[in-house]
Design a protein around this motif. Structure first.
Motif, PDB file in Angstrom:
ATOM      1  N   GLU A 197       0.835  -1.198   0.000  1.00  0.00           N
ATOM      2  CA  GLU A 197       0.000   0.000   0.000  1.00  0.00           C
ATOM      3  C   GLU A 197       0.872   1.250   0.000  1.00  0.00           C
ATOM      4  N   GLU A 198       0.363   2.303  -0.620  1.00  0.00           N
ATOM      5  CA  GLU A 198       1.123   3.554  -0.669  1.00  0.00           C
ATOM      6  C   GLU A 198       1.428   4.070   0.725  1.00  0.00           C
ATOM      7  N   ARG A 210      -6.553   6.452   2.972  1.00  0.00           N
ATOM      8  CA  ARG A 210      -7.257   5.617   2.003  1.00  0.00           C
ATOM      9  C   ARG A 210      -8.423   6.370   1.364  1.00  0.00           C
ATOM     10  N   LEU A 211      -9.129   7.173   2.153  1.00  0.00           N
ATOM     11  CA  LEU A 211     -10.221   7.960   1.579  1.00  0.00           C
ATOM     12  C   LEU A 211      -9.703   8.896   0.500  1.00  0.00           C
ATOM     13  N   ARG A 212      -8.601   9.551   0.799  1.00  0.00           N
ATOM     14  CA  ARG A 212      -8.090  10.570  -0.127  1.00  0.00           C
ATOM     15  C   ARG A 212      -7.313   9.965  -1.291  1.00  0.00           C
ATOM     16  N   GLY A 213      -6.587   8.880  -1.022  1.00  0.00           N
ATOM     17  CA  GLY A 213      -5.747   8.294  -2.055  1.00  0.00           C
ATOM     18  C   GLY A 213      -6.440   7.198  -2.833  1.00  0.00           C
ATOM     19  N   ARG A 214      -6.769   6.102  -2.149  1.00  0.00           N
ATOM     20  CA  ARG A 214      -7.349   4.944  -2.837  1.00  0.00           C
ATOM     21  C   ARG A 214      -8.695   5.279  -3.465  1.00  0.00           C
ATOM     22  N   TYR A 215      -9.540   6.065  -2.752  1.00  0.00           N
ATOM     23  CA  TYR A 215     -10.892   6.323  -3.236  1.00  0.00           C
ATOM     24  C   TYR A 215     -11.064   7.722  -3.814  1.00  0.00           C
TER      25      TYR A 215
END
Length: 724
Positions: free
Chosen positions: A66-67, A468-473
């Motif tokens: 994961e980043e 994750r909210l800002r990057g993945r989604y």
């Protein structure tokens, strides 16, 4: 977990399925920075699954993909890798070291049959390591200790081994000794001439023999008969599997020191799924369903231990099969407890039949197709649309449920809101996916403040979720301050008259009510009664007055804060034979309550919580000092000498608990934990009230004396015709 089906670093195809006795599932457990991922990488290289090992510092490891993990340089999720060694399938489950991700750890412990507790030769055994050890104990897992980073400066292997024996309890015995030349020697092999080594070897042999099923072995040893190394190795597996014997191994993953020996030990001395009891199962309606056995020919029972969402492959579920055999393109029943995660009706219990897609063996970020997954093994399942972490997969004709593993109650609230209108719809979908993947997170929309709260286990957990909210989604979110809902009550008793009198052609609106009000007992809400004499307010309007009072109390009377814990009595009033109505008396009741608050004054109440704070004994003083600064009332404490912990019981304003997880982490050096439950409301100090005075949404209402008649628009008396 795996997110794609190819990698230049992967070596060969997937290991072939094996019978349960040839399977080993091992969780790597340890505090952040102990070297778990680096050790796993070295084991994958030693097994031939990777041509070379990656480095955590460079973000090139097989497992941390994961980043956010690359950026933070430590694991934040459960990752798996399955390899083959000496005819066995070995699955390594790399767990996060931060206690914020305890949910991921417990998922790994459910899927594993044994645990390797990784300890740094530099940092040694700290309180966090002891807590992680206790998690393995609670899960009933056999355990071994691996001392890593022995090649680093300031590494002190003998001191760390002694610390392991002192802090991790009885049964901890070193299996290898690191010589002055930097080479390892096994204590199972006799090597005379070193008294300290002889002492450690004697303790090791006695520990192994004590767990042996050969009752004559101890007698032979005490009689001075030489014990063959082959006999000791055979009994080592029994000793480890029983869970009371914990060998200590020494490794230096970058140089390969001890890695091959550890891999051999996993195969020869760690328990197979056959030696671990399967979890209990029930029917979907809660009825018991008997006992499971790890039998590939038995009824299908598997559990989803981790869920990820891939933009190309969709939802991917990491599954541990406890019984039966999972095969592609067959129907399964997906059953989940539906804890809700705070979503309520938006996240009900799920109970559905689905068809399994492809199965794959996992190697970090690589999915390698397999034909089947028999009992005792793990695999990745693609495109199970309704399956979530903790769900059970079973035969549609005989559905069964495995109770989910215990999860921590998240205590750190983080308010989130979409940064723009275009992000609002995406935010709801992204949060839904987050709670599917991570059952330790809870989402709540607070009706009293309107805020959307993301309840997290701690700071690190919150940071990862927001990332994750800002990057993945791709959702731009803001994190405004968390609001604590305040309420009000009356400061004293008062009697007022509320008049709702209007005339605008046709039927008018006429209602007069006289209310008495006083503060009520704590937690009583709003109580309404009537003492009207002589029918001054007709009985059919009493309910309308109550409706108006309660609606106004819920909206608030002075600054938008609800009014609670008040007793309101309807004592008098007036009605008109033509112009009185339910709506008029409801409006008069609401107006009278506002006037009641203006006449009696109000007090602001804040919510309080009962908390239980558990910390190691040496941190009790700092915890008590911090609680004192939070206006807490300490009600007692309970010491647990066996665990060297103390639980402090206190009552604390909820306002002071918003940042408490961070403060507790600081004063307890990351070892404290706490739970809360709501108690009720108490008067807020003046300093707190001054801190949260928004402009009043209600203008001050004039208070009229009881007995005055309101003017009627046409100049006539407002008395009823029969009263004129």
């Amino acid at each position: 977990m795996a997110t794609h089906s190819g990698s230049n670093r992967a070596g060969g195809g997937a290991p072939a399925p094996r019978p349960p006795e040839k399977v080993r599932n091992v969780a790597l457990v340890g505090r952040a920075g102990a070297g778990k991922t680096t050790l796993a990488e070295a084991l994958l290289v030693a097994a031939g699954a990777l041509p070379r090992g990656g480095r955590v510092e460079e973000g090139t490891t097989c497992l941390d993909t994961e980043e956010v993990e690359v950026r933070l340089q430590h694991s934040v999720s459960l990752h798996a890798a399955t390899v083959e060694h000496a005819g066995h399938r070995v699955t390594l489950l790399d767990t996060p070291g931060a206690l914020d991700f305890i949910g991921e750890l417990r998922a790994a412990l459910r899927a594993a049959d044994a645990a390797l507790v990784v300890v740094s030769a530099v940092a040694g055994v700290d309180a966090a390591t002891v807590q992680l050890w206790d998690e393995c104990v609670a899960a009933g897992l056999p355990r071994a200790v691996v001392v890593t980073q022995v090649d680093r400066p300031r590494a002190d292997v003998p001191a760390v081994v002694r610390s392991c024996r002192e802090r991790l309890g009885a049964g901890v015995h070193p299996l290898h000794v690191l010589g002055a030349d930097g080479e390892l020697s096994s204590l199972l092999e006799p090597l005379p001439g070193d008294p300290e080594r002889d002492r450690l070897r004697a303790e090791l042999i006695e520990g192994v023999i004590a767990e042996s099923e050969d009752e004559t072995l101890m007698d032979r040893y005490l009689a001075g008969e030489p014990i063959q190394v082959a006999d000791l190795v055979a009994d080592l597996e029994t000793a480890v599997a029983r869970g009371d014997f914990h060998p200590v191994l020494v490794t230096a993953p970058p140089t390969g020191l001890g890695v091959a020996e550890l891999l051999d030990l996993l195969v020869s001395a760690f328990p197979s799924p056959l030696e671990r009891p399967c979890p209990a199962v029930t029917r979907p309606d809660g009825r018991p369903a008997g006992h499971l056995a790890c039998d590939p020919a038995g009824p299908l029972v598997a559990e989803v231990v981790r869920t990820t969402t891939d933009p190309y492959l969709g939802r991917i579920s990491l599954v541990r099969v406890f019984s039966g055999t999972l095969r592609p393109d067959v129907p399964v029943h997906v059953c989940g407890a539906g804890s809700g995660h705070g979503w309520g009706e938006q996240h009900p219990d799920h109970d559905a039949d689905e068809r399994v897609g492809g199965l794959a063996s996992v190697l970090g970020s690589v999915l390698r197709p397999v034909a089947e997954c028999p009992a005792g093994d793990l695999c990745a399942v693609a495109r199970l649309a309704s399956a979530e972490t903790g769900d059970t997969l079973s035969d549609p004709g005989d559905p069964l449920v495995v109770p989910p593993w215990p999860l921590p109650d998240p205590q750190l609230p983080v308010a989130v809101e979409a940064a723009s209108r275009s992000d609002e719809d995406r935010l709801a979908g992204a949060l839904a996916r987050l709670v599917v993947e991570d059952p330790a997170v809870r989402v709540e929309r607070r009706p009293d403040t309107g805020q959307l709260l993301l309840w997290c286990v701690g700071d690190a957990h919150a940071e990862v979720l927001l990332d994750r909210l800002r990057g993945r989604y791709g959702v731009a979110v803001q994190t405004p301050p968390v609001q604590v809902p305040m309420v009000e009550t009356l400061a004293g008793p008062a009697t007022v008259t509320g008049r709702h009198v209007k005339q605008s052609g046709g039927h008018g609106q006429y209602a007069v009510v006289v209310l008495e009000g006083r503060p009520g007992p704590a937690g009583s809400g709003v109580t309404f009664s009537q003492r009207v004499v002589g029918g001054a307010v007709p009985s059919q309007f009493h309910g309308s007055v109550e409706k108006g009072v309660r609606a106004q109390a819920a909206r608030g009377v002075s600054r938008g804060r609800p009014l609670v814990d008040v007793e309101v009595v309807l004592v008098d009033g007036k009605a008109h034979s033509v112009d009185s109505s339910d709506a008029a008396f409801s409006a008069a009741g609401a107006l009278a309550l506002r006037e009641l608050a203006a006449a009696a004054g109000t007090r602001v109440l804040e919510p309080w919580c009962a908390v239980e704070v558990t910390v190691p004994a040496e941190h009790v003083g700092p915890v008590l000092g911090d609680l004192a600064g939070r206006r807490a009332r300490v009600t007692g404490s309970v010491a647990d000498p066996a665990r060297e912990e103390t639980t402090v019981h206190a009552e604390v304003p909820e306002r002071e608990l918003i940042e408490y997880p961070r403060a507790l982490r600081s004063v307890s050096h990351g070892t404290g934990r706490f739970t809360r439950r709501r108690l009720g409301h108490e008067p807020a100090p003046a300093a707190v009230v001054a801190d949260l005075q928004p402009p009043s949404p209600w203008p001050a209402a004039p208070v009229e004396r009881r007995g005055e008649d309101p003017p009627w628009p046409d100049g006539q008396s407002s008395r009823h015709p029969q009263q004129r």
